[in-house]
Scaffold this motif. Sequence first.
Motif, PDB file in Angstrom:
ATOM      1  N   PRO A 122      -3.265   6.125  -0.850  1.00  0.00           N
ATOM      2  CA  PRO A 122      -2.300   5.002  -1.955  1.00  0.00           C
ATOM      3  C   PRO A 122      -2.182   5.194  -3.267  1.00  0.00           C
ATOM      4  O   PRO A 122      -2.943   6.182  -3.559  1.00  0.00           O
ATOM      5  CB  PRO A 122      -2.317   3.902  -0.697  1.00  0.00           C
TER       6      PRO A 122
ATOM      7  N   ASN B 150       1.188  -2.665   2.168  1.00  0.00           N
ATOM      8  CA  ASN B 150       2.582  -1.737   2.167  1.00  0.00           C
ATOM      9  C   ASN B 150       3.880  -2.185   2.019  1.00  0.00           C
ATOM     10  O   ASN B 150       4.834  -3.141   2.231  1.00  0.00           O
ATOM     11  CB  ASN B 150       2.543  -1.321   3.718  1.00  0.00           C
TER      12      ASN B 150
ATOM     13  N   SER C  15       1.964   2.182  -0.327  1.00  0.00           N
ATOM     14  CA  SER C  15       1.133   1.362  -0.211  1.00  0.00           C
ATOM     15  C   SER C  15       1.031   1.907  -2.041  1.00  0.00           C
ATOM     16  O   SER C  15       0.604   2.590  -2.422  1.00  0.00           O
ATOM     17  CB  SER C  15       0.103   1.915   0.922  1.00  0.00           C
TER      18      SER C  15
END
Length: 194
Positions: free
Chosen positions: A58, A168, A190
């Motif tokens: 992420p 997310n 994310s």
Amino acid sequence: MDKVLLLTLVLVVFISPVRSSTSGLKVSTAQLLGFDWKNCGSPDAPAVLKTLNLSPDPVFIPGDIQASASGSTSVELAAPLAVNVTLEKEVAGFWVRIPCVEELGSCHYEDACDLLTQLVPLGQDCPEPLRTYGLPCRCPFKAGSYSLPLSDFSLPIMELPSWLTNGNYRVRGVLGMQDKELGCLTVSLSLRSY
């Protein structure tokens, strides 16, 4: 993300909306498996994005990211250039639409060209790395090909609402001019904050 960062990301990507996905990870209906992007519009859209890469996955805020993109447009992108953004966050396995609050969230921007001029006033140089690669940061974007090689960006500490910090996300953007859709892009990613 603050509205300047969100708008900048959407507009940089929309220099040329998408044609195909190059990411190996896919999005299911209820769970994000990694960074992904895809075309959600007509295959013969006037503008197409050929590549879009973003890492790490992420994305950490604050933190450093690397991004690259390439694409082309067969028409000049000029004012008024409308962008309709839908922002969703995954909550307990469901995608929840985030409303437009203070120009952040699922918002309609009537003229992204005007917003770009506010971010980078006329007479001011385009920020790095756009300047280094000769990429425009204000309208009009002439018909032609555009490419941003792999470049480093720093995401600063941002004051975000707690419900927008970790999770997310899916962002859908539709680019239009004179009531004509020029392209549609969906990006899934994310975010994590320290």
